[in-house]
Write a protein that holds these residues in place. Structure first.
Motif, mmCIF file in Angstrom:
data_model
loop_
_atom_site.group_PDB
_atom_site.id
_atom_site.type_symbol
_atom_site.label_atom_id
_atom_site.label_comp_id
_atom_site.label_asym_id
_atom_site.label_seq_id
_atom_site.Cartn_x
_atom_site.Cartn_y
_atom_site.Cartn_z
ATOM 1 N N SER A 131 0.805 -1.315 0.041
ATOM 2 C CA SER A 131 0.139 0.080 0.132
ATOM 3 C C SER A 131 0.909 1.266 -0.037
ATOM 4 C CB SER A 131 -0.995 0.122 1.023
ATOM 5 O OG SER A 131 -0.253 -0.298 2.424
ATOM 6 N N PHE A 132 2.075 1.087 -0.094
ATOM 7 C CA PHE A 132 2.951 2.140 -0.235
ATOM 8 C C PHE A 132 3.769 2.128 -1.444
ATOM 9 C CE2 PHE A 132 2.376 1.838 4.332
ATOM 10 C CZ PHE A 132 1.980 2.889 4.788
ATOM 11 N N ALA A 133 4.385 3.352 -1.903
ATOM 12 C CA ALA A 133 4.862 3.455 -3.271
ATOM 13 C C ALA A 133 6.100 2.199 -3.244
ATOM 14 C CB ALA A 133 5.591 4.581 -3.547
ATOM 15 N N VAL A 184 0.707 -3.374 4.533
ATOM 16 C CA VAL A 184 -0.391 -2.416 4.688
ATOM 17 C C VAL A 184 -0.150 -2.080 6.421
ATOM 18 C CG1 VAL A 184 -2.274 -3.969 5.082
ATOM 19 C CG2 VAL A 184 -2.648 -1.853 4.156
ATOM 20 N N THR A 185 -0.812 -0.842 6.633
ATOM 21 C CA THR A 185 -0.843 -0.175 7.897
ATOM 22 C C THR A 185 -2.358 -0.252 8.085
ATOM 23 O OG1 THR A 185 -0.282 1.403 9.192
ATOM 24 C CG2 THR A 185 -0.895 2.230 7.085
ATOM 25 N N GLY A 186 -2.439 -0.405 9.637
ATOM 26 C CA GLY A 186 -4.058 -0.604 9.984
ATOM 27 C C GLY A 186 -4.704 0.510 9.589
ATOM 28 N N LEU A 241 -4.945 19.987 7.836
ATOM 29 C CA LEU A 241 -4.105 19.272 7.829
ATOM 30 C C LEU A 241 -4.278 18.179 7.087
ATOM 31 C CD1 LEU A 241 -3.091 19.423 11.710
ATOM 32 C CD2 LEU A 241 -1.928 20.474 9.800
ATOM 33 N N ARG A 242 -3.609 17.401 6.536
ATOM 34 C CA ARG A 242 -3.612 16.168 5.820
ATOM 35 C C ARG A 242 -3.616 15.055 6.849
ATOM 36 N NH1 ARG A 242 -0.470 11.290 5.641
ATOM 37 N NH2 ARG A 242 -1.704 9.889 4.022
ATOM 38 N N ILE A 243 -4.199 13.888 6.703
ATOM 39 C CA ILE A 243 -4.353 13.183 7.721
ATOM 40 C C ILE A 243 -4.745 11.700 7.101
ATOM 41 C CG2 ILE A 243 -5.053 14.306 9.724
ATOM 42 C CD1 ILE A 243 -7.935 12.791 8.979
ATOM 43 N N THR A 244 -4.428 10.604 8.068
ATOM 44 C CA THR A 244 -5.272 9.407 7.800
ATOM 45 C C THR A 244 -5.914 9.008 8.984
ATOM 46 O OG1 THR A 244 -3.268 8.000 8.654
ATOM 47 C CG2 THR A 244 -3.143 8.497 6.283
ATOM 48 N N PRO A 245 -6.543 7.862 9.249
ATOM 49 C CA PRO A 245 -7.091 7.563 10.646
ATOM 50 C C PRO A 245 -6.076 7.759 11.601
ATOM 51 C CG PRO A 245 -8.276 6.146 9.031
ATOM 52 C CD PRO A 245 -7.027 6.955 8.112
ATOM 53 N N VAL A 246 -4.879 7.534 11.473
ATOM 54 C CA VAL A 246 -3.787 7.620 12.660
ATOM 55 C C VAL A 246 -3.820 8.842 13.470
ATOM 56 C CG1 VAL A 246 -1.281 7.830 12.887
ATOM 57 C CG2 VAL A 246 -2.094 6.005 11.480
ATOM 58 N N TYR A 247 -4.155 9.963 12.570
ATOM 59 C CA TYR A 247 -4.076 11.381 13.255
ATOM 60 C C TYR A 247 -5.397 11.983 13.484
ATOM 61 C CZ TYR A 247 -0.057 10.347 10.063
ATOM 62 O OH TYR A 247 0.903 9.662 9.410
ATOM 63 N N ARG A 248 -6.333 11.311 12.896
ATOM 64 C CA ARG A 248 -7.774 12.221 12.789
ATOM 65 C C ARG A 248 -8.109 12.655 14.301
ATOM 66 N NH1 ARG A 248 -11.166 8.824 10.306
ATOM 67 N NH2 ARG A 248 -10.978 9.772 8.238
ATOM 68 N N TYR A 300 0.846 18.181 7.330
ATOM 69 C CA TYR A 300 0.377 16.767 7.430
ATOM 70 C C TYR A 300 1.076 15.873 8.553
ATOM 71 C CZ TYR A 300 5.093 16.569 5.190
ATOM 72 O OH TYR A 300 6.486 16.580 4.932
ATOM 73 N N GLY A 301 0.609 14.693 8.605
ATOM 74 C CA GLY A 301 0.870 13.845 9.521
ATOM 75 C C GLY A 301 1.754 12.786 8.654
ATOM 76 N N TRP A 302 2.919 12.336 9.257
ATOM 77 C CA TRP A 302 3.652 11.263 8.681
ATOM 78 C C TRP A 302 4.645 10.622 9.636
ATOM 79 C CZ3 TRP A 302 2.501 8.672 4.314
ATOM 80 C CH2 TRP A 302 3.758 7.850 4.012
ATOM 81 N N PRO A 303 5.253 9.770 9.642
ATOM 82 C CA PRO A 303 6.272 9.308 10.578
ATOM 83 C C PRO A 303 7.672 10.237 10.484
ATOM 84 C CG PRO A 303 5.464 7.209 9.644
ATOM 85 C CD PRO A 303 4.901 8.749 8.815
ATOM 86 N N ILE A 304 8.485 9.949 11.378
ATOM 87 C CA ILE A 304 9.894 10.452 11.089
ATOM 88 C C ILE A 304 10.531 10.215 9.833
ATOM 89 C CG2 ILE A 304 11.024 9.047 12.841
ATOM 90 C CD1 ILE A 304 11.636 12.695 12.674
HETATM 91 O O1 173 Z 1 0.293 8.832 7.041
HETATM 92 C C1 173 Z 1 0.011 7.989 6.851
HETATM 93 O O2 173 Z 1 -0.279 7.820 5.491
HETATM 94 C C2 173 Z 1 -0.204 6.910 7.500
HETATM 95 O O3 173 Z 1 -1.158 6.331 8.043
HETATM 96 C C3 173 Z 1 0.896 5.894 7.723
HETATM 97 C C4 173 Z 1 1.164 4.788 8.608
HETATM 98 C C5 173 Z 1 2.184 3.959 8.533
HETATM 99 C C6 173 Z 1 3.509 4.410 8.170
HETATM 100 C C7 173 Z 1 3.318 5.374 7.233
HETATM 101 C C8 173 Z 1 2.217 6.356 7.164
#
Ligand code: 173
Length: 322
Positions: free
Chosen positions: A31-33, A87-89, A161-168, A198-202
């Motif tokens: 689910s990631f590039a 994929v991430t949750g 802010l751009r989000i996914t459910p992680v940050y909502r 946007y939210g994203w990991p480090i």
């Molecule tokens: O920000 C995102 O797309 C996201 O939820 C995520 C989750 C795990 C790793 C990288 C991004």
């Protein structure tokens, strides 16, 4: 009768007993590039399976978001359109909202596998998603808020802010306006000024060039990223013990390696961000505590709201003892 049919088959095709067990091929998506930070662990896992599994099991890597939109991967895995997915949750809360709780994990995966938390999650994966959770490729890897407007404290009022459910739940609780996008749309959203951040990991902001459109990173980071290999359970149940063992061994190794790998990547990308001119917005001790307390409070409230049955149990398994 059966025995006779089998013997006939043997006689007809002249196969040895060993050759009768056919090599199985699994269809895989990420689910990631492809070849970016959060696909690399999976790609190495595939190489390992294809190497050690020669003649026994093979993974056919279809590819990334160009082949399948990230938020559709969960359903595709559940329905057996694909056999294995990276994929991430947060990308499949439509199928299993509890999966987003991995982000709130404060104890190592190795510990979760021992304290009952993993088995508890595995039962939900089986029931709601018809899936096996094989391995988490990501060690400790905090999320951050990246911005193009400066803030001085945890208040996010006025920010889009751009989000996914992680940050909502967290970002909304802090007053932000949120817009959900797949990672593939972040660059354009920043470029057009559709979002202030946007939210994203480090790690990973360089993969798709976001550093070019990012001025600030808010410290501290919060939560921890999870990106895992899931296997369709119908496919899994048909595998031989030998085929399962090859996947499991490669998964175990990948999960262990992820811990060391991300410790290193976190430090490297933090430095790379500074060199790229991304300024860290650092909060004082009081605001740091407030920010983190709010993050976990809003995060768990969101999980428990979506899953009153399992949320509180998961909180017990995933939280640091205090
Ligand atoms: O920000 C995102 O797309 C996201 O939820 C995520 C989750 C795990 C790793 C990288 C991004």
């Amino acid at each position: 009768m059966r025995k006779l049919a089998a013997l006939t088959t043997l006689a007809l095709f002249g196969l040895s007993g060993a050759a009768l067990a056919q090599e199985v091929t699994l269809r895989a998506v990420t689910s990631f590039a492809e070849k970016t930070t959060y696909s690399r662990g999976f790609e190495r896992f595939i190489e390992r399976v294809n190497e050690t599994g020669k003649g026994i099991i093979r993974i056919n890597y279809i590819g990334g978001p160009k082949a399948m939109p990230p938020f559709e991967v969960g359903n595709a895995l559940k329905n057996g359109v694909v056999d294995i997915a990276n994929v991430t949750g947060a990308f499949y809360t439509n199928v299993m909202p509890e999966a987003d709780a991995w982000k709130l994990r404060q104890v190592p995966m190795a510990e979760v596998r021992k304290n009952g938390g993993f088995d508890y999650m595995a039962a939900i994966y089986a029931q709601k998603m018809n899936a096996i959770f094989l391995a988490n490729f990501v060690g400790d890897n905090p999320f951050h808020l990246y911005l193009n407007k400066k803030i001085t404290g945890p208040d996010m009022a006025g920010l889009k802010l751009r989000i996914t459910p992680v940050y909502r739940d967290f970002f909304q609780a802090q007053g932000a306006t949120v817009v959900q996008t797949a990672p593939g749309e972040v660059y354009t959203a920043l470029e057009r000024g559709v979002v202030d951040g946007y939210g994203w990991p480090i790690t990973g902001i360089f993969d798709l060039g976001w550093h070019e459109k990012t001025k600030y990173r808010v410290d501290p980071g919060f939560y921890t990223a999870e990106v895992s290999a899931l296997v369709n359970k119908t496919t899994w149940d048909k595998l031989t013990p030998q085929q399962k063992a090859i996947l499991q061994k490669a998964g175990e190794e990948a999960e262990k390696e992820g811990v060391a790998e991300f410790a290193k990547l976190n430090a490297e990308d933090t430095e790379k961000q500074a060199k790229a001119g991304i300024e860290a917005i650092k909060f004082d001790a009081a605001n740091t505590k407030l920010f983190l307390d709010k993050a976990y409070e809003a995060g768990w409230a969101g999980i428990i709201r979506q899953s009153p049955e399992h949320g509180p149990k998961l909180r017990g398994f995933f939280s640091k003892a205090n």
